[in-house]
Enzyme design. Structure first.
Site, PDB file in Angstrom:
ATOM      1  N   ASP A 106       0.807  -1.226   0.000  1.00 30.91           N
ATOM      2  CA  ASP A 106       0.000   0.000   0.000  1.00 30.91           C
ATOM      3  C   ASP A 106       0.830   1.261   0.000  1.00 30.91           C
ATOM      4  O   ASP A 106       0.279   2.356  -0.040  1.00 30.91           O
ATOM      5  CB  ASP A 106      -0.781   0.105   1.325  1.00 30.91           C
ATOM      6  CG  ASP A 106      -1.685  -1.042   1.540  1.00 30.91           C
ATOM      7  OD1 ASP A 106      -1.828  -1.835   0.617  1.00 30.91           O
ATOM      8  OD2 ASP A 106      -2.264  -1.122   2.634  1.00 30.91           O
ATOM      9  N   LYS A 157       1.280   1.188  17.997  1.00 36.38           N
ATOM     10  CA  LYS A 157       0.198   2.140  18.283  1.00 36.38           C
ATOM     11  C   LYS A 157       0.186   2.642  19.740  1.00 36.38           C
ATOM     12  O   LYS A 157      -0.753   2.360  20.498  1.00 36.38           O
ATOM     13  CB  LYS A 157      -1.152   1.519  17.924  1.00 36.38           C
ATOM     14  CG  LYS A 157      -1.238   1.103  16.459  1.00 36.38           C
ATOM     15  CD  LYS A 157      -2.638   0.706  16.059  1.00 36.38           C
ATOM     16  CE  LYS A 157      -2.754   0.404  14.587  1.00 36.38           C
ATOM     17  NZ  LYS A 157      -2.133  -0.830  14.124  1.00 36.38           N
ATOM     18  N   ASP A 214       0.486   5.682   3.363  1.00 37.46           N
ATOM     19  CA  ASP A 214      -0.009   4.320   3.399  1.00 37.46           C
ATOM     20  C   ASP A 214      -1.429   4.391   2.822  1.00 37.46           C
ATOM     21  O   ASP A 214      -2.327   4.937   3.459  1.00 37.46           O
ATOM     22  CB  ASP A 214      -0.007   3.841   4.853  1.00 37.46           C
ATOM     23  CG  ASP A 214      -0.699   2.509   5.021  1.00 37.46           C
ATOM     24  OD1 ASP A 214      -1.441   2.097   4.118  1.00 37.46           O
ATOM     25  OD2 ASP A 214      -0.498   1.876   6.074  1.00 37.46           O
TER      26      ASP A 214
HETATM   27  P1  GTP Z   1      -7.446  -3.670   5.473  1.00 35.66           P
HETATM   28  O1  GTP Z   1      -8.304  -4.887   5.386  1.00 35.66           O
HETATM   29  O2  GTP Z   1      -8.165  -2.463   4.990  1.00 35.66           O
HETATM   30  O3  GTP Z   1      -6.768  -3.489   6.795  1.00 35.66           O
HETATM   31  O4  GTP Z   1      -6.271  -3.839   4.409  1.00 35.66           O
HETATM   32  P2  GTP Z   1      -5.209  -5.029   4.215  1.00 35.66           P
HETATM   33  O5  GTP Z   1      -5.908  -6.338   4.266  1.00 35.66           O
HETATM   34  O6  GTP Z   1      -4.473  -4.729   2.949  1.00 35.66           O
HETATM   35  O7  GTP Z   1      -4.256  -4.926   5.461  1.00 35.66           O
HETATM   36  P3  GTP Z   1      -3.049  -3.942   5.739  1.00 35.66           P
HETATM   37  O8  GTP Z   1      -3.334  -2.620   5.115  1.00 35.66           O
HETATM   38  O9  GTP Z   1      -2.723  -4.007   7.169  1.00 35.66           O
HETATM   39  O10 GTP Z   1      -1.856  -4.656   4.947  1.00 35.66           O
HETATM   40  C1  GTP Z   1      -0.631  -4.029   4.669  1.00 35.66           C
HETATM   41  C2  GTP Z   1      -0.035  -4.653   3.434  1.00 35.66           C
HETATM   42  O11 GTP Z   1       0.251  -6.035   3.643  1.00 35.66           O
HETATM   43  C3  GTP Z   1      -0.984  -4.613   2.232  1.00 35.66           C
HETATM   44  O12 GTP Z   1      -0.201  -4.357   1.097  1.00 35.66           O
HETATM   45  C4  GTP Z   1      -1.583  -5.987   2.164  1.00 35.66           C
HETATM   46  O13 GTP Z   1      -1.889  -6.355   0.830  1.00 35.66           O
HETATM   47  C5  GTP Z   1      -0.483  -6.843   2.728  1.00 35.66           C
HETATM   48  N1  GTP Z   1      -1.011  -7.968   3.485  1.00 35.66           N
HETATM   49  C6  GTP Z   1      -1.711  -7.917   4.644  1.00 35.66           C
HETATM   50  N2  GTP Z   1      -2.002  -9.144   5.058  1.00 35.66           N
HETATM   51  C7  GTP Z   1      -1.485  -9.988   4.140  1.00 35.66           C
HETATM   52  C8  GTP Z   1      -1.448 -11.420   4.025  1.00 35.66           C
HETATM   53  O14 GTP Z   1      -1.980 -12.154   4.846  1.00 35.66           O
HETATM   54  N3  GTP Z   1      -0.802 -11.937   2.946  1.00 35.66           N
HETATM   55  C9  GTP Z   1      -0.211 -11.150   2.009  1.00 35.66           C
HETATM   56  N4  GTP Z   1       0.388 -11.732   0.974  1.00 35.66           N
HETATM   57  N5  GTP Z   1      -0.226  -9.816   2.073  1.00 35.66           N
HETATM   58  C10 GTP Z   1      -0.845  -9.249   3.140  1.00 35.66           C
END
Ligand code: GTP
Length: 324
Positions: A106, A157, A214
């Site tokens: 992100d 946090k 982000d």
């Molecule tokens: P929210 O559901 O809105 O919190 O978004 P998100 O699911 O993308 O979670 P978050 O923003 O915390 O994730 C940060 C980054 O890590 C993003 O680029 C996600 O695509 C990636 N990410 C989070 N969890 C995983 C996972 O379980 N597997 C992989 N491959 N990428 C993940």
């Protein structure tokens, strides 16, 4: 020497729903380019392969990369179940060499990866984490360092006023392969379960300046759009059709759209085949392909998904709309 980069791109993107029901977050366009390409394009020349750790809507990502040449070899590695940021890294370990770059998918930022690589090589240790300074770190992973740049503590946090520093984890890393030995199997969070355990192995913090966003939320992705537009990313397509004194205010990116007696801007991104009609106003927003903004409607601080209709006179403020 050739190097690999890993992008974590398997999250559900719940905070950008309903848009992310139809489009995985890495493919959400930021000024005409998918978020993930904002990471891929500025990679150092020595990065010849990009591994994308995917899960949610991987078919859409597969389709995108099989029809777009991004100048590097792309390998998509699927997780049946999202494994968390740590589990995702472990899951692609057979593709990784000695030193690799890793990103939260992100992140849109101005970090100079060549300089960060130099820093990593001269400081040594198991990894280097890019750090960004914020005024209020209470919503972030906060990092404490010693005078040589070595990370000594993490705080997730912290309550307002209790943060150990104003430096936060920017979600961009350079790791040595050894990091994988410290990731247990299963669903694992790098931030909570791995970083605090590898401080003794030399994890360094690399500060950078410029911009960092982000893009996980509506507010943030629109902030990234504003930043990039202000940095000169504005553009108006020559095929834009402007009728009845449609006004463009400030910096915007408008592709092949129809603007009819409306007011667009500042900081608007309007995609192909959008129609914005008489008396309508759009500012600080993204309006995706085929959307229709009817007479007198107002769209501010919002994301309007593909083919959505904002009805006559409707006011949309600080919302994400999408057809599901
Ligand atoms: P929210 O559901 O809105 O919190 O978004 P998100 O699911 O993308 O979670 P978050 O923003 O915390 O994730 C940060 C980054 O890590 C993003 O680029 C996600 O695509 C990636 N990410 C989070 N969890 C995983 C996972 O379980 N597997 C992989 N491959 N990428 C993940």
């Amino acid at each position: 020497m050739a190097m690999k980069a890993l992008i974590l791109a398997g999250g559900l993107g719940t905070r950008l729903r309903p848009l992310t029901y139809r489009m995985p977050k890495p493919l959400v366009p930021l000024l005409g380019k998918p978020l993930v390409s904002h990471i891929i394009d500025p990679l150092p020349a020595e990065v010849d392969t990009v591994i994308l750790a995917v899960s949610y809507m991987r078919e859409a990502l597969d389709e995108y990369f099989s029809t777009h040449d991004v100048g590097r070899k792309i390998i998509l590695v699927n997780e049946e179940q999202p494994l968390g940021t740590g589990g995702a890294i472990r899951n692609v370990s057979h593709y990784l060499d000695d030193t690799f770059i890793a990103f939260n998918g992100d992140v849109v930022c101005s970090v100079d990866l060549n300089d960060m690589l130099r820093y990593h090589r001269s400081h040594g240790g198991i990894g280097t984490m890019a750090l960004w300074q914020v005024e209020d770190p209470s919503a972030f992973g906060v990092v404490g360092r010693d005078i040589r740049g070595r990370i000594t503590a993490f705080q997730e946090k912290p309550p307002k006023g209790e943060a150990i520093s104003s430096s936060i984890n920017a979600g961009v890393y350079i790791f040595e392969r050894e990091i994988i030995d410290h990731i247990p199997s299963g669903v694992v969070s790098m931030e909570r379960q791995v970083f605090p355990n590898v401080l003794g192995k030399g994890l360094h913090g690399y500060e950078f300046k410029g911009y960092w966003v982000d893009c996980g939320t509506r507010e943030n992705i629109l902030a990234a759009q504003r930043t990039l537009l202000d940095l000169g990313g504005g553009k108006v397509s020559p095929e834009l059709i402007r009728e009845d004194d449609a006004a463009l205010v400030g910096t915007n990116m408008v592709l092949r759209a129809h603007l009819r007696g409306c007011r667009v801007g500042p900081h608007a991104y309007i995609e192909d085949d959008v129609l914005i009609t008489k008396g309508a106003e759009v500012s600080e927003s993204m309006v995706f392909k085929g959307a229709l903004i009817e007479e007198g409607a107002q769209v501010h601080g919002s994301i309007i998904g593909p083919d959505c209709v904002v009805a006559k006179g409707e006011i949309v403020r600080d919302q994400v709309l999408a057809r599901t």
